[in-house]
Motif scaffolding. Structure first.
Motif, PDB file in Angstrom:
ATOM      1  N   ASN A 185     -39.040  52.501  36.506  1.00 50.19           N
ATOM      2  CA  ASN A 185     -39.674  52.401  35.218  1.00 50.19           C
ATOM      3  C   ASN A 185     -41.045  51.759  35.324  1.00 50.19           C
ATOM      4  O   ASN A 185     -41.170  50.696  35.927  1.00 50.19           O
ATOM      5  CB  ASN A 185     -38.767  51.456  34.415  1.00 50.19           C
ATOM      6  CG  ASN A 185     -38.715  51.827  32.985  1.00 50.19           C
ATOM      7  OD1 ASN A 185     -39.745  52.153  32.405  1.00 50.19           O
ATOM      8  ND2 ASN A 185     -37.527  51.783  32.421  1.00 50.19           N
ATOM      9  N   THR A 195     -45.374  58.966  34.699  1.00 49.78           N
ATOM     10  CA  THR A 195     -45.856  59.701  33.525  1.00 49.78           C
ATOM     11  C   THR A 195     -47.382  59.748  33.495  1.00 49.78           C
ATOM     12  O   THR A 195     -47.971  60.786  33.192  1.00 49.78           O
ATOM     13  CB  THR A 195     -45.311  59.048  32.225  1.00 49.78           C
ATOM     14  OG1 THR A 195     -43.890  59.154  32.253  1.00 49.78           O
ATOM     15  CG2 THR A 195     -45.844  59.724  30.983  1.00 49.78           C
ATOM     16  N   THR A 196     -48.016  58.640  33.838  1.00 50.69           N
ATOM     17  CA  THR A 196     -49.485  58.608  33.820  1.00 50.69           C
ATOM     18  C   THR A 196     -50.045  59.635  34.807  1.00 50.69           C
ATOM     19  O   THR A 196     -51.020  60.335  34.499  1.00 50.69           O
ATOM     20  CB  THR A 196     -49.980  57.187  34.151  1.00 50.69           C
ATOM     21  OG1 THR A 196     -49.345  56.268  33.260  1.00 50.69           O
ATOM     22  CG2 THR A 196     -51.484  57.078  34.011  1.00 50.69           C
TER      23      THR A 196
HETATM   24  P1  ATP Z   1     -41.420  55.388  32.607  1.00 50.37           P
HETATM   25  O1  ATP Z   1     -40.339  55.978  33.380  1.00 50.37           O
HETATM   26  O2  ATP Z   1     -41.042  54.141  31.908  1.00 50.37           O
HETATM   27  O3  ATP Z   1     -42.165  56.358  31.742  1.00 50.37           O
HETATM   28  P2  ATP Z   1     -43.548  55.655  34.502  1.00 50.37           P
HETATM   29  O4  ATP Z   1     -43.314  55.539  35.952  1.00 50.37           O
HETATM   30  O5  ATP Z   1     -43.693  57.004  33.941  1.00 50.37           O
HETATM   31  O6  ATP Z   1     -42.443  54.869  33.729  1.00 50.37           O
HETATM   32  P3  ATP Z   1     -46.029  55.085  33.216  1.00 50.37           P
HETATM   33  O7  ATP Z   1     -45.513  55.414  31.867  1.00 50.37           O
HETATM   34  O8  ATP Z   1     -46.959  56.038  33.850  1.00 50.37           O
HETATM   35  O9  ATP Z   1     -44.835  54.796  34.201  1.00 50.37           O
HETATM   36  O10 ATP Z   1     -46.716  53.651  33.144  1.00 50.37           O
HETATM   37  C1  ATP Z   1     -47.477  53.112  34.193  1.00 50.37           C
HETATM   38  C2  ATP Z   1     -48.176  51.860  33.690  1.00 50.37           C
HETATM   39  O11 ATP Z   1     -49.117  52.211  32.682  1.00 50.37           O
HETATM   40  C3  ATP Z   1     -47.238  50.840  33.080  1.00 50.37           C
HETATM   41  O12 ATP Z   1     -47.658  49.567  33.508  1.00 50.37           O
HETATM   42  C4  ATP Z   1     -47.449  51.009  31.600  1.00 50.37           C
HETATM   43  O13 ATP Z   1     -47.262  49.797  30.928  1.00 50.37           O
HETATM   44  C5  ATP Z   1     -48.886  51.459  31.507  1.00 50.37           C
HETATM   45  N1  ATP Z   1     -49.096  52.335  30.346  1.00 50.37           N
HETATM   46  C6  ATP Z   1     -48.405  53.459  30.036  1.00 50.37           C
HETATM   47  N2  ATP Z   1     -48.858  54.020  28.913  1.00 50.37           N
HETATM   48  C7  ATP Z   1     -49.869  53.235  28.461  1.00 50.37           C
HETATM   49  C8  ATP Z   1     -50.757  53.269  27.329  1.00 50.37           C
HETATM   50  N3  ATP Z   1     -50.703  54.262  26.433  1.00 50.37           N
HETATM   51  N4  ATP Z   1     -51.666  52.281  27.228  1.00 50.37           N
HETATM   52  C9  ATP Z   1     -51.747  51.293  28.138  1.00 50.37           C
HETATM   53  N5  ATP Z   1     -50.951  51.186  29.219  1.00 50.37           N
HETATM   54  C10 ATP Z   1     -50.020  52.147  29.385  1.00 50.37           C
END
Ligand code: ATP
Length: 238
Positions: free
Chosen positions: A40, A45-46
């Motif tokens: 997580n 996702t980013t």
């Molecule tokens: P998850 O499974 O929870 O979606 P992930 O591996 O896809 O996790 P991301 O959603 O890409 O992770 O998040 C990566 C980082 O970017 C995290 O620290 C998150 O807090 C931050 N982040 C995600 N979306 C935003 C946003 N809209 N604004 C600022 N920071 C963000």
């Protein structure tokens, strides 16, 4: 060796100019099924959002079939053949299954072609055929997820990107989901997926990348990753 369909080079990306992805590089070959796995908040996702044009790189670039798409808008990237199915079952909940699917083919105007695609898809997703007139919000969680994927396929993408398709599904449904993704890949669609369900994703993938705090910390064939001590300790609870 064939050229990569997707190549991400030294990508930095984030939100409001603040990076959360630090130098990610990865590639996907035509026909492959590649998984990006990690906990997580690791940045899965980013990374997907940036490839699909919803975020833009701060540094580095993204090549799709050799074209630098780093500055392209999301609709242009979709038109080139990348379809992104985000997490959270974004379907039109008040519309029928059939209508949801037709809307997925919005770049296609021929009714005959749309019908042909629908029929092909119903072979992979028979449950959607049984429920074609049903309003989407009345489907079960797993069926809604299937609908989201099927809709993503209606544009006939060259690369299908799936974000956490297993989220919120019961184990038997996760298994079905993974079988469906394998079936899609076998029909010739290249697939890049991100998953927190590390074991399940690596069991169907050809290759994988492990992402941690915005960096790729491990890469290899799915078998290598499943056998890796680090992966087993950190993600498989062994
Ligand atoms: P998850 O499974 O929870 O979606 P992930 O591996 O896809 O996790 P991301 O959603 O890409 O992770 O998040 C990566 C980082 O970017 C995290 O620290 C998150 O807090 C931050 N982040 C995600 N979306 C935003 C946003 N809209 N604004 C600022 N920071 C963000």
């Amino acid at each position: 060796m064939a050229d990569a369909i997707l190549r991400v080079n030294d990508l930095y990306t984030g939100y409001d100019g603040i990076p959360v992805i630090f130098g990610v590089s990865l590639e996907v070959m035509p026909g492959e099924l590649v998984a990006i796995v990690g906990a997580n908040g690791a940045g899965k996702t980013t990374t997907m959002r940036t490839i699909s044009g919803l975020n833009h790189p701060l540094k580095g670039n993204i090549l799709f079939e050799g074209t630098d798409i780093s500055k392209f808008a999301a609709h242009e990237i979709l038109k080139l053949g990348i379809s992104y199915v985000p997490e959270g079952r974004r379907i039109f909940s008040k519309l029928s299954v059939e209508k949801n699917l037709s809307l997925g083919a919005y770049t296609e105007h021929s009714k005959t072609e749309i019908r042909r695609r629908l029929e092909e898809l119903l072979e992979i997703f028979p449950v959607l055929g049984d429920r074609s007139k049903q309003i989407a919000e009345t489907l079960s969680g797993g069926e809604q997820q299937m609908l989201a994927i099927a809709r993503g396929l209606m544009s006939r993408p060259k690369l299908l990107m799936l974000d956490e398709m297993s989220l919120g599904l019961m184990p038997s449904m996760v298994e079905k989901m993974m079988d469906t993704i394998t079936a899609i890949n076998r029909t010739g669609t290249t697939v890049l997926l991100v998953e927190q369900m590390v074991q399940e994703a690596l069991e169907i993938a050809h290759r994988g990348y492990v992402i941690q705090s915005g960096k790729i910390v491990q890469a290899g064939t799915a078998r290598e990753l499943l056998d890796s001590e680090e992966v087993r300790k950190a993600y498989l609870g062994m």
